[in-house]
Scaffold this active site. Structure first.
Site, PDB file in Angstrom:
ATOM      1  N   ARG A   1       8.220  -3.944   6.048  1.00 22.05           N
ATOM      2  CA  ARG A   1       6.862  -4.416   6.366  1.00 22.05           C
ATOM      3  C   ARG A   1       6.672  -5.895   6.049  1.00 22.05           C
ATOM      4  O   ARG A   1       6.122  -6.633   6.868  1.00 22.05           O
ATOM      5  CB  ARG A   1       5.820  -3.584   5.620  1.00 22.05           C
ATOM      6  CG  ARG A   1       5.750  -2.145   6.113  1.00 22.05           C
ATOM      7  CD  ARG A   1       4.802  -1.312   5.281  1.00 22.05           C
ATOM      8  NE  ARG A   1       5.254  -1.331   3.900  1.00 22.05           N
ATOM      9  CZ  ARG A   1       4.464  -1.146   2.841  1.00 22.05           C
ATOM     10  NH1 ARG A   1       3.185  -0.932   2.990  1.00 22.05           N
ATOM     11  NH2 ARG A   1       4.959  -1.164   1.618  1.00 22.05           N
TER      12      ARG A   1
ATOM     13  N   ASN B   1       3.288   1.768   6.360  1.00 23.15           N
ATOM     14  CA  ASN B   1       4.154   2.930   6.240  1.00 23.15           C
ATOM     15  C   ASN B   1       3.367   4.175   6.611  1.00 23.15           C
ATOM     16  O   ASN B   1       2.172   4.266   6.316  1.00 23.15           O
ATOM     17  CB  ASN B   1       4.654   3.101   4.802  1.00 23.15           C
ATOM     18  CG  ASN B   1       5.739   2.117   4.428  1.00 23.15           C
ATOM     19  OD1 ASN B   1       6.392   1.536   5.281  1.00 23.15           O
ATOM     20  ND2 ASN B   1       5.930   1.927   3.140  1.00 23.15           N
TER      21      ASN B   1
END
Length: 94
Positions: free
Chosen positions: A20, A38
């Site tokens: 990320r 996520n």
């Protein structure tokens, strides 16, 4: 300027490998806006907006990810940009 939106679902070894944050860095480098997070099933979801060429470069990067990631699949859905984002952020997991 023509802007597009891409919604992505990235699967594989993509959690716990700085996916990320690396994606945020890449998106900002490309001038994209949106978010990434996520998901509870181990995948990563991203929504990003920007110039079509920048989106293509980002999606190509998402297929690879950071060094420790092992991407097995990237699902993509395109649509018109909504202009709702001012930057690219890492969101809380869902």
């Amino acid at each position: 300027m023509d802007r597009r939106r891409a919604s992505l679902r990235i699967r594989g070894k993509v959690q716990g490998v700085f996916y990320r944050e690396s994606a945020r860095t890449e998106a900002l480098r490309l001038g994209l806006t949106g978010w990434i997070r996520n998901l509870s099933d181990g995948s990563v979801e991203a929504v990003t907006e920007g110039a079509p060429e920048a989106l293509e470069a980002f999606v190509t990067w998402c297929h690879r990810g950071p060094t420790q990631a092992r991407v097995t699949d990237v699902e993509r859905a395109d649509s018109e940009a909504r202009g709702e984002f001012s930057t690219f952020t890492v969101e809380r997991s869902s």
